[in-house]
Design a protein around this motif. Structure first.
Motif, PDB file in Angstrom:
ATOM      1  N   VAL A 147       0.861  -1.183   0.000  1.00 27.32           N
ATOM      2  CA  VAL A 147       0.000   0.000   0.000  1.00 27.32           C
ATOM      3  C   VAL A 147       0.900   1.238   0.000  1.00 27.32           C
ATOM      4  N   ASP A 148       0.711   2.117  -0.992  1.00 24.70           N
ATOM      5  CA  ASP A 148       1.479   3.361  -1.053  1.00 24.70           C
ATOM      6  C   ASP A 148       0.924   4.323  -0.009  1.00 24.70           C
ATOM      7  N   LEU A 149       1.706   4.584   1.023  1.00 25.89           N
ATOM      8  CA  LEU A 149       1.243   5.398   2.138  1.00 25.89           C
ATOM      9  C   LEU A 149       1.984   6.720   2.257  1.00 25.89           C
ATOM     10  N   ASP A 150       2.766   7.084   1.238  1.00 23.24           N
ATOM     11  CA  ASP A 150       3.520   8.332   1.342  1.00 23.24           C
ATOM     12  C   ASP A 150       2.611   9.521   1.606  1.00 23.24           C
ATOM     13  N   TRP A 151       1.447   9.551   0.957  1.00 23.70           N
ATOM     14  CA  TRP A 151       0.499  10.646   1.181  1.00 23.70           C
ATOM     15  C   TRP A 151       0.047  10.703   2.633  1.00 23.70           C
ATOM     16  N   PHE A 152      -0.096   9.518   3.241  1.00 23.29           N
ATOM     17  CA  PHE A 152      -0.563   9.459   4.620  1.00 23.29           C
ATOM     18  C   PHE A 152       0.516   9.959   5.580  1.00 23.29           C
ATOM     19  N   TRP A 153       1.751   9.455   5.397  1.00 24.27           N
ATOM     20  CA  TRP A 153       2.846   9.923   6.274  1.00 24.27           C
ATOM     21  C   TRP A 153       3.039  11.422   6.104  1.00 24.27           C
ATOM     22  N   ARG A 154       3.012  11.896   4.869  1.00 21.39           N
ATOM     23  CA  ARG A 154       3.241  13.319   4.614  1.00 21.39           C
ATOM     24  C   ARG A 154       2.195  14.171   5.321  1.00 21.39           C
ATOM     25  N   GLY A 155       0.919  13.793   5.160  1.00 25.72           N
ATOM     26  CA  GLY A 155      -0.151  14.610   5.723  1.00 25.72           C
ATOM     27  C   GLY A 155      -0.219  14.548   7.236  1.00 25.72           C
ATOM     28  N   TRP A 156      -0.156  13.340   7.790  1.00 26.58           N
ATOM     29  CA  TRP A 156      -0.347  13.176   9.220  1.00 26.58           C
ATOM     30  C   TRP A 156       0.916  13.484  10.027  1.00 26.58           C
ATOM     31  N   PHE A 157       2.089  13.213   9.484  1.00 26.02           N
ATOM     32  CA  PHE A 157       3.317  13.303  10.278  1.00 26.02           C
ATOM     33  C   PHE A 157       4.182  14.517   9.944  1.00 26.02           C
ATOM     34  N   TYR A 158       4.069  15.036   8.729  1.00 19.60           N
ATOM     35  CA  TYR A 158       4.945  16.133   8.319  1.00 19.60           C
ATOM     36  C   TYR A 158       4.228  17.477   8.208  1.00 19.60           C
ATOM     37  N   THR A 159       2.921  17.503   8.362  1.00 18.83           N
ATOM     38  CA  THR A 159       2.181  18.762   8.260  1.00 18.83           C
ATOM     39  C   THR A 159       1.239  18.902   9.456  1.00 18.83           C
ATOM     40  N   THR A 160       0.617  20.062   9.543  1.00 23.09           N
ATOM     41  CA  THR A 160      -0.450  20.262  10.533  1.00 23.09           C
ATOM     42  C   THR A 160      -1.807  20.403   9.837  1.00 23.09           C
ATOM     43  N   ASP A 161      -1.897  19.900   8.606  1.00 21.21           N
ATOM     44  CA  ASP A 161      -3.206  19.845   7.953  1.00 21.21           C
ATOM     45  C   ASP A 161      -4.155  18.993   8.791  1.00 21.21           C
ATOM     46  N   HIS A 162      -5.431  19.230   8.627  1.00 19.74           N
ATOM     47  CA  HIS A 162      -6.394  18.425   9.357  1.00 19.74           C
ATOM     48  C   HIS A 162      -7.430  17.872   8.381  1.00 19.74           C
ATOM     49  N   VAL A 163      -8.263  16.982   8.870  1.00 22.06           N
ATOM     50  CA  VAL A 163      -9.298  16.365   8.048  1.00 22.06           C
ATOM     51  C   VAL A 163     -10.576  17.180   8.174  1.00 22.06           C
ATOM     52  N   ASP A 164     -11.049  17.675   7.057  1.00 26.87           N
ATOM     53  CA  ASP A 164     -12.375  18.312   7.005  1.00 26.87           C
ATOM     54  C   ASP A 164     -12.892  18.185   5.584  1.00 26.87           C
ATOM     55  N   ILE A 165     -13.570  17.088   5.321  1.00 26.43           N
ATOM     56  CA  ILE A 165     -14.170  16.845   4.010  1.00 26.43           C
ATOM     57  C   ILE A 165     -15.640  17.237   4.082  1.00 26.43           C
ATOM     58  N   ALA A 166     -16.042  18.136   3.186  1.00 26.40           N
ATOM     59  CA  ALA A 166     -17.397  18.680   3.228  1.00 26.40           C
ATOM     60  C   ALA A 166     -18.164  18.312   1.961  1.00 26.40           C
ATOM     61  N   LEU A 167     -19.460  18.172   2.111  1.00 26.46           N
ATOM     62  CA  LEU A 167     -20.328  18.005   0.948  1.00 26.46           C
ATOM     63  C   LEU A 167     -20.440  19.328   0.209  1.00 26.46           C
ATOM     64  N   GLY A 168     -20.293  19.279  -1.109  1.00 29.79           N
ATOM     65  CA  GLY A 168     -20.506  20.454  -1.937  1.00 29.79           C
ATOM     66  C   GLY A 168     -21.867  20.379  -2.591  1.00 29.79           C
ATOM     67  N   ASP A 169     -21.936  20.734  -3.866  1.00 28.51           N
ATOM     68  CA  ASP A 169     -23.202  20.697  -4.594  1.00 28.51           C
ATOM     69  C   ASP A 169     -23.602  19.251  -4.907  1.00 28.51           C
ATOM     70  N   ILE A 170     -24.899  19.025  -4.938  1.00 32.86           N
ATOM     71  CA  ILE A 170     -25.441  17.710  -5.276  1.00 32.86           C
ATOM     72  C   ILE A 170     -26.423  17.895  -6.432  1.00 32.86           C
ATOM     73  N   HIS A 171     -26.162  17.216  -7.539  1.00 35.87           N
ATOM     74  CA  HIS A 171     -26.994  17.359  -8.733  1.00 35.87           C
ATOM     75  C   HIS A 171     -27.601  16.015  -9.109  1.00 35.87           C
ATOM     76  N   LEU A 172     -28.830  16.062  -9.571  1.00 35.22           N
ATOM     77  CA  LEU A 172     -29.492  14.884 -10.139  1.00 35.22           C
ATOM     78  C   LEU A 172     -29.632  15.092 -11.639  1.00 35.22           C
ATOM     79  N   TYR A 173     -29.001  14.218 -12.401  1.00 38.10           N
ATOM     80  CA  TYR A 173     -29.062  14.290 -13.863  1.00 38.10           C
ATOM     81  C   TYR A 173     -29.819  13.089 -14.419  1.00 38.10           C
ATOM     82  N   ARG A 174     -30.258  13.261 -15.698  1.00 42.86           N
ATOM     83  CA  ARG A 174     -30.750  12.120 -16.463  1.00 42.86           C
ATOM     84  C   ARG A 174     -30.360  12.345 -17.918  1.00 42.86           C
ATOM     85  N   PRO A 175     -30.205  11.279 -18.675  1.00 48.19           N
ATOM     86  CA  PRO A 175     -29.870  11.465 -20.090  1.00 48.19           C
ATOM     87  C   PRO A 175     -30.986  12.207 -20.837  1.00 48.19           C
TER      88      PRO A 175
END
Length: 782
Positions: free
Chosen positions: A557-585
């Motif tokens: 498992v490539d975990l470089d992104w995980f080590w970088r974010g959690w161990f080398y930065t002070t970024d935090h987790v905040d994933i938010a819902l944006g726009d929600i669209h309902l489409y049809r063909p």
């Protein structure tokens, strides 16, 4: 957030939904590899994270004789150090640690203390006053070689350098002797990781003694001499070796120490030895010294001394405890290659809590930790109750919680917090035998490598103690306040420069590993890789790179992104819902699309002016001849020309293309925003109109090309009625209020209270002042 749940896809072109726009610079790439940061692999440490074929480490053996004066609380010692140079380097000097020098008046530790604020607790003021009077630290009285000739040495704060007359070449060894003494301190007054506790009611002392002898500084391939000064936070970086230690104390004392007791027949009674033999195969703890016997010992004052002799093999340190107040219980634990004695030493003040939980917690720790690492290899594992709240050494730990004594009734009780505090601290400190006492990381440089990893396995062990065990650290939601605070530094910060020590070095890495295990990798892959790391590096000295690389090497498992974010930065987790669209063909059938567009129009609200104009005079009511074809048909009405155009296009389409045009499933496009900056998997619960819920897990790699905003297409038969991000709070999302559609209210409570009288008068005066200001303003306006 913008919700668009009824909009038509006029042109069916949803071929590439995922990343909205690409980032431009390498600095924005949160998935770039860690090679630019991690050290280059070599013959000592491989790219896989394993020790290389030329890995080496030093060995340092000690023969030590010490004595404690119970009248003056002074420790006097003499040691012979046998230093083996296994490195490829020639050494011209050897560094020793003098950790007790932190108590010298002119130490860096005392010099860097900030002045207290205006409000100071009694304990805080006492600490300041006593620290100013106490002049501790080592008194070095002799440094000689094997021939007893004086050696040149230099003391620099907590470090002592011995200059060698002849350089120590690779593969060679040297012996030298050091004599010293120092004043032990009252731990509850001056703090620290060792010291004594004074019991005024029976005029007795309990000693927990650590960092008590000049010991070799670690020398290794990454750092050379790890001679960073001991300031207080960064703990110890030490070499493995064998210890032969004789401890002289009053004859009525009981001693607990690293290693195996060599002269039981001289220091223990026949009854005590028989009890120890029984304890070896017992199913529950056996009392070696009973509470009644300990109470009798409290009253005694032996004029003579006894010397307790201990030996320990392949350990990196040595600590001990001594008191005439000790109750002593023991129970053998044997499983696979583990064959040890779990033992607890505590005064009567520790009961009824300690007799019930201490030794049980020791055995539980070894049982659980061995599942995730390796079998416990040492002959004893000891828990001592004394002044030190919690501290670890090979085979012995110091742990603090006790019941509370009611002075009026004489009864001892303990709170829920005290109970679980004791179990938790014993698991934690005994667990340190694995990290760093065996997996021998550099504590002076990287606190998280022992505290964080150990806190993580502590969490696993606590959860195996009982259902819903109240763990302080480990669950993702418990680190969110720290993660979003401004007062923090990356985990990969030197031990002495950490802000919020407990959150940074204990809580955040432990939580990160739990998230890695539960959410990113899965338990099977994680447990295999984590155990591989422990097995590779037991009795060796790993670095952060060795841990990061091993976890990837053993899991694919490539975990470089995980080590970088959690161990080398002070970024935090905040994933938010944006726009929600309902489409049809867009079926292109004019009659079908007419009905669709008319339905959308009918969902719109009526303009306010149109509402209020209902029933007003209209020219067309007076002159209906002004109405024509367009008044009979709205703007959505299909014409024959539209139908002819549609039929002509249909003839050119293949069947699979025609099938796509009449696909009547729901095409939802959901936008996600990474507001915290730390990429993580997106965990979703999708709830449908029929009441069913679907669990969806999108990998962290969805953020690869754009770490700020992504969109995802979901094609579903059923109508979507609700969306939740991270519904089980797995990812340490710091703001769950932007995780839901429809939005949810933030629940809390009003705290009602009565104001103090002076506060009420203040408020009343403020109201009068406000009213006066209003009256004056009215006068000015007039």
């Amino acid at each position: 957030m913008k919700i668009s749940i009824k909009s038509a896809l006029l042109c069916f072109a949803v071929a590439s939904i995922g990343n909205v726009y690409a980032k431009n610079t390498i600095d924005d790439d949160k998935f770039r590899q860690l090679e630019e940061i991690l050290p280059t692999p070599n013959t000592y440490r491989t790219a896989s994270g394993a020790p290389g074929h030329q890995y080496w480490q030093q060995q340092v053996n000690y023969e030590i004789d010490i004595a404690i004066d119970d009248n003056t609380q002074r420790l006097t010692g003499s040691e012979t150090i046998h230093y083996v140079n296994n490195s490829p380097d020639t050494l011209r000097y050897i560094w020793l640690q003098l950790d007790q020098n932190v108590h010298k008046r002119n130490s860096i530790t005392n010099g860097m203390k900030n002045a207290p604020k205006k409000k100071v607790t009694y304990k805080g003021m006492r600490n300041a006053v006593e620290a100013d009077k106490f002049d501790g630290g080592y008194q070095i009285t002799k440094v000689t070689d094997a021939s007893n000739d004086a050696m040149r040495y230099t003391i620099n704060n907590t470090m002592l350098r011995i200059d060698l007359d002849q350089p120590l070449k690779p593969g060679k060894s040297i012996e030298f002797n050091v004599d010293w003494n120092y004043q032990l301190h009252e731990q509850k007054v001056l703090g620290g990781r060792s010291g004594y506790e004074y019991f005024e009611k029976d005029d007795n002392y309990l000693y927990e003694v650590a960092s008590w002898f000049p010991r070799a500084v670690a020398y290794y391939d990454v750092m050379g001499w790890q001679n960073k000064q001991f300031i207080g936070s960064g703990e110890f970086t030490l070499e493995f070796g064998n210890y032969d230690v004789e401890i002289t104390v009053p004859a009525d004392h009981i001693v607990a120490a690293t290693g195996e007791l060599q002269n039981a027949s001289k220091v223990l009674t026949k009854t005590q030895r028989q009890r120890l033999a029984t304890a070896k195969t017992a199913k529950k703890p056996v009392l070696i010294v009973t509470p009644e016997e300990a109470l009798e010992n409290e009253k005694s004052r032996a004029s003579k001394t006894k010397t307790w002799h201990f030996k320990a093999e392949n350990v990196r340190d040595f600590a001990f405890a001594s008191s005439r107040k000790f109750i002593w219980d023991a129970q053998g634990y044997k499983k696979d290659s583990t064959d040890t004695m779990a033992m607890s030493f505590y005064p009567n003040e520790g009961n009824p809590l300690w007799e019930k939980y201490s030794t049980e917690a020791i055995i539980h720790t070894m049982q659980q930790y061995s599942k995730y690492t390796f079998d416990y290899p040492y002959p004893v594992s000891i828990s001592v109750n004394g002044p030190v709240g919690g501290m670890e050494y090979p085979m012995i730990t110091f742990n603090g919680p006790r019941p509370t004594l009611d002075e009026e009734t004489g009864e001892k009780t303990y709170s829920r917090r005290t109970k679980y505090g004791l179990i938790g601290v014993i698991i934690h400190e005994v667990g340190h035998n694995y990290f760093p006492m065996i997996v021998n990381s550099d504590e002076r440089q990287w606190t998280w490598m022992d505290e964080g990893l150990n806190t993580f396995v502590q969490f696993l062990a606590e959860q195996a103690w009982e259902e819903n065990y109240p763990s302080r650290r480990g669950h993702a939601a418990k680190i969110t306040n720290y993660m979003k605070s401004n007062n923090q530094v990356p985990i990969m910060t030197n031990s002495e420069s950490i802000l919020q020590f407990g959150n940074n070095a204990y809580g955040k890495p432990a939580t990160a590993l739990n998230i890695l295990r539960e959410t990113v990798m899965g338990r099977e892959l994680f447990d295999f890789a984590f155990r591989e790391y422990a097995q590779r590096w037991k009795f060796k000295r790993p670095t952060p790179a060795d841990f990061f690389r091993t976890m990837e090497d053993a899991s694919a498992v490539d975990l470089d992104w995980f080590w970088r974010g959690w161990f080398y930065t002070t970024d935090h987790v905040d994933i938010a819902l944006g726009d929600i669209h309902l489409y049809r063909p867009n079926s292109q059938n004019p009659d079908t699309e007419e009905a669709w567009e008319r339905a959308l129009e009918n969902e719109k609200p009526t303009f306010i002016s149109d509402l209020r104009n209902k029933g007003h005079w209209l020219r067309t009511n007076e002159k209906p001849e002004l109405l024509d074809f367009y008044n009979e048909h709205d703007q959505f009405t299909a014409t024959n020309a539209d139908r002819n155009s549609y039929n002509k296009k249909q003839k050119k389409l293949k069947q699979w293309e025609k099938d796509l045009l009449v696909d009547d499933r729901n095409f939802y496009i959901i936008d996600f925003k990474n507001k915290g900056g730390l990429p993580m998997p997106i965990l979703l619960d999708l709830t449908y109109a029929d009441g069913s819920t679907e669990h969806v897990r999108l990998p962290a790699e969805i953020w690869r090309k754009n770490s700020d905003k992504v969109s995802k297409l979901f094609i579903r038969e059923k109508e979507l009625t609700a969306i939740a991000i991270d519904p089980n709070w797995e990812t340490a999302d710091t703001d769950v209020n932007n995780n839901y559609w429809p939005a949810r209210p933030i629940k809390s409570r009003f705290e009602l209270y009565k104001r103090k009288k002076q506060d009420m008068m203040r408020d009343y005066n403020e109201e009068l002042k406000t009213d006066d200001d209003k009256d004056n303003k009215k006068k000015e306006d007039k």
